[in-house]
Design a protein around this motif. Sequence first.
Motif, short mmCIF file in Angstrom:
data_model
loop_
_atom_site.label_atom_id
_atom_site.label_comp_id
_atom_site.label_asym_id
_atom_site.label_seq_id
_atom_site.Cartn_x
_atom_site.Cartn_y
_atom_site.Cartn_z
N THR A 177 13.64 20.48 -14.17
CA THR A 177 12.81 20.04 -13.91
C THR A 177 12.02 20.64 -15.79
N GLY A 178 11.61 19.65 -16.87
CA GLY A 178 11.53 19.78 -18.23
C GLY A 178 10.14 19.49 -18.13
N ILE A 179 9.19 19.60 -19.50
CA ILE A 179 8.23 18.78 -19.77
C ILE A 179 8.52 18.94 -21.21
N LEU A 180 7.91 18.37 -21.96
CA LEU A 180 8.70 17.54 -23.19
C LEU A 180 7.32 17.41 -24.37
N VAL A 181 6.68 18.83 -24.95
CA VAL A 181 5.61 18.11 -25.82
C VAL A 181 5.54 17.62 -26.75
N LEU A 182 5.21 16.26 -27.47
CA LEU A 182 5.67 15.44 -28.61
C LEU A 182 4.17 15.66 -29.64
N THR A 183 4.60 17.06 -30.44
CA THR A 183 3.07 16.63 -31.43
C THR A 183 3.32 16.35 -32.98
N SER A 184 4.40 15.26 -33.33
CA SER A 184 4.81 15.01 -34.10
C SER A 184 3.70 13.70 -34.33
N PRO A 185 3.31 13.34 -35.73
CA PRO A 185 2.68 12.44 -35.97
C PRO A 185 3.00 11.11 -35.13
N LEU A 186 2.10 10.03 -35.02
CA LEU A 186 2.93 8.62 -33.72
C LEU A 186 3.40 7.82 -35.15
N HIS A 187 3.57 7.92 -36.46
CA HIS A 187 3.81 6.88 -37.36
C HIS A 187 5.33 7.18 -37.40
N THR A 188 5.79 8.82 -37.26
CA THR A 188 7.32 9.64 -37.07
C THR A 188 7.69 9.64 -35.95
N LEU A 189 7.07 9.10 -35.01
CA LEU A 189 7.47 9.74 -33.38
C LEU A 189 9.06 8.47 -33.26
N PRO A 190 8.73 7.48 -33.54
CA PRO A 190 9.98 6.60 -33.51
C PRO A 190 11.35 6.60 -33.62
N LEU A 191 11.39 7.86 -34.84
CA LEU A 191 12.30 7.95 -35.77
C LEU A 191 13.14 9.79 -34.94
N ARG A 192 11.88 9.91 -34.34
CA ARG A 192 12.39 11.50 -33.34
C ARG A 192 13.22 11.68 -32.26
N ILE A 193 12.63 10.20 -32.21
CA ILE A 193 12.87 10.46 -30.24
C ILE A 193 14.01 10.46 -29.82
#
Length: 468
Positions: free
Chosen positions: A6-22
């Motif tokens: 089990t892991g937890i992923l903390v996403l810190t990128s700005p909301l408008h760039t996150l879709p490209l990084r997912i």
Amino acid sequence: MSMFSTGILVLTSPLHTLPLRIAPVLSSAAQLVERTLYVHLHPGLNLGKECQARPVYIPPVVDLSKLITRLYNNAADICGHLDVRVLLTNVHAQSATIPNCPFPTPQPLSHSPEVVLTDFPVLDTSQTHQVTQCLQKYTGRCYVCSPALSSVLLHPQLVNLEQEKVDPEKPEETVEAMKTYNDVVVGGTFDRLHGAHRTLLNISCLLANRRFLIGVCDQAMLKRKVLKELIEPYSVRVEKLQEFLHDVKPSLEVEIVPLNDPLGVSVEDPLLECIVVSEETRKGGEAVNKKRIENGLPALVLHEIQLLKDAHRSEIEEEKISSSSLRTRLLGTLLTPLKVRLKALTDIVWPEIALIVKNRIQQAREEGKQVCVLDAAVLLEAGWNDMVHEVWVTVIPEEEAVSRITERDGVSTEDALRRLHSQWSNYKQVQYANVALTTLWEPEVTQKQVLKAWNLLQKRIQQRGARQ
């Protein structure tokens, strides 16, 4: 590197760039986590400065809803084996009545994270240790984790932003707030929670401030479902929903009720304000509103979410991600773990036949055969499953079975039904089965199922031989 359950992923990128990084981030995470991956959203979190690494509330905005949809869509394509859950405890509209910190105490999760991952970029490698330490402390403030929590900085190959016509230097556009409601309702089968279910549930949790009402299809609503015999029992589906929702948004009052007709309690509950639908179920939502108006109740807001396309569909499966397709993929696979069975024949109902069968199995063993197939219509009724390592069952809907019997044997519908009802039901047979197949479709489709089952059996035989 070691794999973690089990892991937890903390996403810190700005909301408008996150879709490209997912997509690349999920791909990297899937190389480290085997079972459950929680996702915690904190756009703009600076892990380079410990004093700024504090959990805060983020508002429910339309872009967040779009991000969640994309995340589950990408997860279905990239890491379908993972149980992905987007956590929303820290998502709340600004209000004077809410506490300053979304986590007064760390939130317990159904599965304790063993590793925390993040997309936070470390430009100076000398800061790596500081960032990983800060990440662990931040996560520990939010969730109850394993005492030996590990931390990993992901460095995925990010998509070229120019391809998506996004300029990372351009200021963020004005965000559109998401309208929320006190009481939200959805309905569905919720068999084997998949990405489309999770999207529906997560967005419903975003919309709901107080109560989330869920109608879950019970027996009367399952009659026309494809491979209904393989649908999980109602109690199992409810238990999985409760666990998922308690992780995602524990502050919500979750109410789960059986759905025995298409409209259910949604036409009677005066407190409901919003119903979440898809393009496929919108007409059902409109039917609910029509009945509510007839009952003197206000119409519900129809919040429509998009369907998720299934990138792994076969020629007989739906284009969208669906439980029906998942049940189809179960055909030929091992449904239940194998049990070491005692080959005792003293309790077999038909001992003479069983003795003949036993002798034939022994003969096959002496001839060096790896597989011996016992084809018996009453194998389970007779208790002969104790003589085999695996039980394979073939099921078809009752109406199709009646049609075939009457056409093949020239008997009446009543006689065909009587014959079927004298045997174990499909549901009962599947409960005892290790592998399920169906002959519902064209022979070529059945042949593919059998070939798949046979190849998987060969792998199990090889693994068993390697352990001996």
